[in-house]
Scaffold this motif. Sequence first.
Motif, PDB file in Angstrom:
ATOM      1  N   PRO A 176      74.915  32.080 -10.535  1.00  0.00           N
ATOM      2  CA  PRO A 176      75.279  32.934  -9.395  1.00  0.00           C
ATOM      3  C   PRO A 176      76.325  33.969  -9.807  1.00  0.00           C
ATOM      4  O   PRO A 176      77.342  33.626 -10.401  1.00  0.00           O
ATOM      5  N   ASP A 177      76.038  35.218  -9.512  1.00  0.00           N
ATOM      6  CA  ASP A 177      76.911  36.307  -9.947  1.00  0.00           C
ATOM      7  C   ASP A 177      76.654  37.500  -9.048  1.00  0.00           C
ATOM      8  O   ASP A 177      75.505  37.768  -8.680  1.00  0.00           O
ATOM      9  N   GLN A 178      77.701  38.245  -8.714  1.00  0.00           N
ATOM     10  CA  GLN A 178      77.526  39.420  -7.873  1.00  0.00           C
ATOM     11  C   GLN A 178      76.666  40.476  -8.542  1.00  0.00           C
ATOM     12  O   GLN A 178      76.078  41.324  -7.874  1.00  0.00           O
ATOM     13  N   GLY A 238      54.845  46.812  -4.174  1.00  0.00           N
ATOM     14  CA  GLY A 238      55.371  46.515  -2.848  1.00  0.00           C
ATOM     15  C   GLY A 238      55.788  45.076  -2.696  1.00  0.00           C
ATOM     16  O   GLY A 238      55.343  44.197  -3.432  1.00  0.00           O
ATOM     17  N   TRP A 239      56.674  44.847  -1.725  1.00  0.00           N
ATOM     18  CA  TRP A 239      57.124  43.491  -1.433  1.00  0.00           C
ATOM     19  C   TRP A 239      57.432  43.390   0.053  1.00  0.00           C
ATOM     20  O   TRP A 239      57.596  44.386   0.764  1.00  0.00           O
ATOM     21  N   GLY A 240      57.497  42.154   0.541  1.00  0.00           N
ATOM     22  CA  GLY A 240      57.841  41.902   1.933  1.00  0.00           C
ATOM     23  C   GLY A 240      57.950  40.411   2.147  1.00  0.00           C
ATOM     24  O   GLY A 240      57.752  39.607   1.233  1.00  0.00           O
ATOM     25  N   THR A 241      58.255  40.020   3.376  1.00  0.00           N
ATOM     26  CA  THR A 241      58.357  38.605   3.711  1.00  0.00           C
ATOM     27  C   THR A 241      57.068  38.046   4.280  1.00  0.00           C
ATOM     28  O   THR A 241      56.979  36.848   4.544  1.00  0.00           O
ATOM     29  N   ALA A 242      56.062  38.892   4.484  1.00  0.00           N
ATOM     30  CA  ALA A 242      54.770  38.465   5.028  1.00  0.00           C
ATOM     31  C   ALA A 242      53.752  39.538   4.682  1.00  0.00           C
ATOM     32  O   ALA A 242      54.054  40.497   3.967  1.00  0.00           O
ATOM     33  N   GLU A 243      52.532  39.361   5.182  1.00  0.00           N
ATOM     34  CA  GLU A 243      51.482  40.366   5.017  1.00  0.00           C
ATOM     35  C   GLU A 243      51.188  41.021   6.370  1.00  0.00           C
ATOM     36  O   GLU A 243      51.170  40.321   7.387  1.00  0.00           O
ATOM     37  N   PRO A 244      50.955  42.320   6.431  1.00  0.00           N
ATOM     38  CA  PRO A 244      50.898  43.248   5.309  1.00  0.00           C
ATOM     39  C   PRO A 244      52.258  43.434   4.635  1.00  0.00           C
ATOM     40  O   PRO A 244      53.296  43.401   5.299  1.00  0.00           O
ATOM     41  N   VAL A 245      52.228  43.630   3.315  1.00  0.00           N
ATOM     42  CA  VAL A 245      53.434  43.940   2.557  1.00  0.00           C
ATOM     43  C   VAL A 245      53.814  45.381   2.868  1.00  0.00           C
ATOM     44  O   VAL A 245      52.973  46.278   2.775  1.00  0.00           O
ATOM     45  N   ASN A 246      55.069  45.608   3.252  1.00  0.00           N
ATOM     46  CA  ASN A 246      55.387  46.928   3.806  1.00  0.00           C
ATOM     47  C   ASN A 246      56.423  47.728   3.031  1.00  0.00           C
ATOM     48  O   ASN A 246      56.566  48.929   3.263  1.00  0.00           O
ATOM     49  N   LEU A 247      57.157  47.118   2.093  1.00  0.00           N
ATOM     50  CA  LEU A 247      58.265  47.816   1.449  1.00  0.00           C
ATOM     51  C   LEU A 247      57.932  48.191   0.011  1.00  0.00           C
ATOM     52  O   LEU A 247      57.319  47.405  -0.711  1.00  0.00           O
ATOM     53  N   PRO A 248      58.349  49.378  -0.440  1.00  0.00           N
ATOM     54  CA  PRO A 248      58.147  49.722  -1.854  1.00  0.00           C
ATOM     55  C   PRO A 248      58.955  48.796  -2.755  1.00  0.00           C
ATOM     56  O   PRO A 248      60.039  48.324  -2.369  1.00  0.00           O
ATOM     57  N   TRP A 249      58.429  48.507  -3.937  1.00  0.00           N
ATOM     58  CA  TRP A 249      59.057  47.547  -4.841  1.00  0.00           C
ATOM     59  C   TRP A 249      60.493  47.954  -5.166  1.00  0.00           C
ATOM     60  O   TRP A 249      60.750  49.085  -5.586  1.00  0.00           O
ATOM     61  N   SER A 250      61.416  47.013  -4.968  1.00  0.00           N
ATOM     62  CA  SER A 250      62.827  47.254  -5.254  1.00  0.00           C
ATOM     63  C   SER A 250      63.513  45.918  -5.485  1.00  0.00           C
ATOM     64  O   SER A 250      63.824  45.207  -4.527  1.00  0.00           O
ATOM     65  N   PRO A 251      63.776  45.534  -6.736  1.00  0.00           N
ATOM     66  CA  PRO A 251      64.513  44.297  -6.985  1.00  0.00           C
ATOM     67  C   PRO A 251      65.883  44.284  -6.319  1.00  0.00           C
ATOM     68  O   PRO A 251      66.360  43.230  -5.886  1.00  0.00           O
ATOM     69  N   GLU A 252      66.515  45.441  -6.214  1.00  0.00           N
ATOM     70  CA  GLU A 252      67.841  45.489  -5.597  1.00  0.00           C
ATOM     71  C   GLU A 252      67.779  45.139  -4.113  1.00  0.00           C
ATOM     72  O   GLU A 252      68.592  44.350  -3.608  1.00  0.00           O
ATOM     73  N   GLN A 253      66.803  45.707  -3.391  1.00  0.00           N
ATOM     74  CA  GLN A 253      66.671  45.379  -1.969  1.00  0.00           C
ATOM     75  C   GLN A 253      66.243  43.934  -1.768  1.00  0.00           C
ATOM     76  O   GLN A 253      66.704  43.265  -0.833  1.00  0.00           O
ATOM     77  N   LEU A 254      65.369  43.454  -2.641  1.00  0.00           N
ATOM     78  CA  LEU A 254      64.962  42.049  -2.593  1.00  0.00           C
ATOM     79  C   LEU A 254      66.177  41.136  -2.749  1.00  0.00           C
ATOM     80  O   LEU A 254      66.338  40.149  -2.021  1.00  0.00           O
TER      81      LEU A 254
END
Length: 468
Positions: A262-264, A286-302
């Motif tokens: 764990p690290d900031q 893309g990524w999201g918490t369900a389907e349809p997947v709605n967000l552009p891929w972003s590890p930072e936002q994830l």
Amino acid sequence: MTSDAMALTPKMPDAASLAAALYAGGPALELTVTDDGAVIQLCTAAGHPVVSVEAPLLIHVPDEAQRLLGAGVAPPAPPYWWTEVRAVTAAPGAHELAESVCGRLTMLLGGSTWPPGGARTTRVTVPDEPGSQPGAQALPTVDVLTDSTAVVLAERPLLPLTAWLSDILRAAARSNRALHLVTPADARLTAPLRTALGPAPNRWVVHDPRGGYYDGLSGVPLAWQNGTFMPTGDTPADAFTAGAAPTEQRQLTLAFRTVHTPDQRLVLGRALEAAWRHLTGAPPIGWGTAEPVNLPWSPEQLTDLARDRAPAPTQLVVVGASDRTAIATQRVSRTTAGVAEDIRLTLGYEHPQHVPLDALESLAATLVTEHGLTTMLATLRAARRDLTVPAHWEPPPVPVSFTLGPRDVRTIGLAIASRPPIETPPRPVGSPAAPGLHYPLGDGTQPSAWAALQRLGAHLRTPTPTPT
């Protein structure tokens, strides 16, 4: 049973357009709000739900509508708004009302509807008759609710892991109930929904066109007994086995875990992106918490989402471009060892020779060296390239390799871990000072690889002798 309609609009459905759309049922229907405002229901005067309107979702990911709704749908260019309307088909006129709600939205906002050609704008009169089964009011989005089981009846060609199905799964688990999803025999599931339904006592119940029901994943015949669907035999239903046919198409699945301190500065999702790039030449889209997947891929936002939800786990769905068929589920959780990412990545191929089995060892080395890999199992199966799950028999997956990370190699002992009772010796990957081990198990054509994997697992679990 529910049947769905969608409105795909370039503009956000605001209060005025939603009000106009919901008036498709006339003044006799009452409006209620559930799920903290996320779902609007039209109900009869007696309180029976007729249609449910989900909160509109802004879709940034190309081809999600085509993936989930078929090639015949014509959504606006991303970003666009996806509004899902569910009709309770036990209520006469409910499906026509759902189509009219969607048709009115697209008339006001532009865009298109699904099913294709189903848009209407006429007033629909719904009789004041029950639209759901007794007991379902405790979970208003299910069709039948008993002490042990929540039953959802769904009529849709491809059933995804939607937000409302995710909510039902969680609610059923909190109330110690199983979720039984009942569909026609020609329905299919997306890979994320199949994974979510996997743990017992949840079940995919398929209506056998010849009569009765069977389990869509195992083929076991089922019958409604004592408030749940129960197996009535061990022999798969004829409808389950009759639909099977040989195929050249293949699915490669990687199930792997990474663990991080764990690290900031920690950014999640990078291990999945590394695997995606290694096997497809491109990152996820893309990524999201369900389907349809709605967000552009972003590890930072994830990462931000997982951090906001901690210490509770976070479940995610990740998709790739349509010309590189791949989909993944990812679970982020806190463990005693650190922050764990449990990832299941599945890729589809038209022919066996297209599967990049020779890339797995170098991928294992990358994940061990750069991403804290603890374990990875790769399997191959003959199954649909589009990664959907039909309600008939498909060959089981066959292991092709297993990778053990440096921490477990050190715990077991390199001398023991590097001498397993399998035909091909493991290959060290990562740092020579703290290597992981990659165990080849075959090319995915020998079912005996499961026995080799079992021998390997038993060997690695053998206690290390204590020096005297």
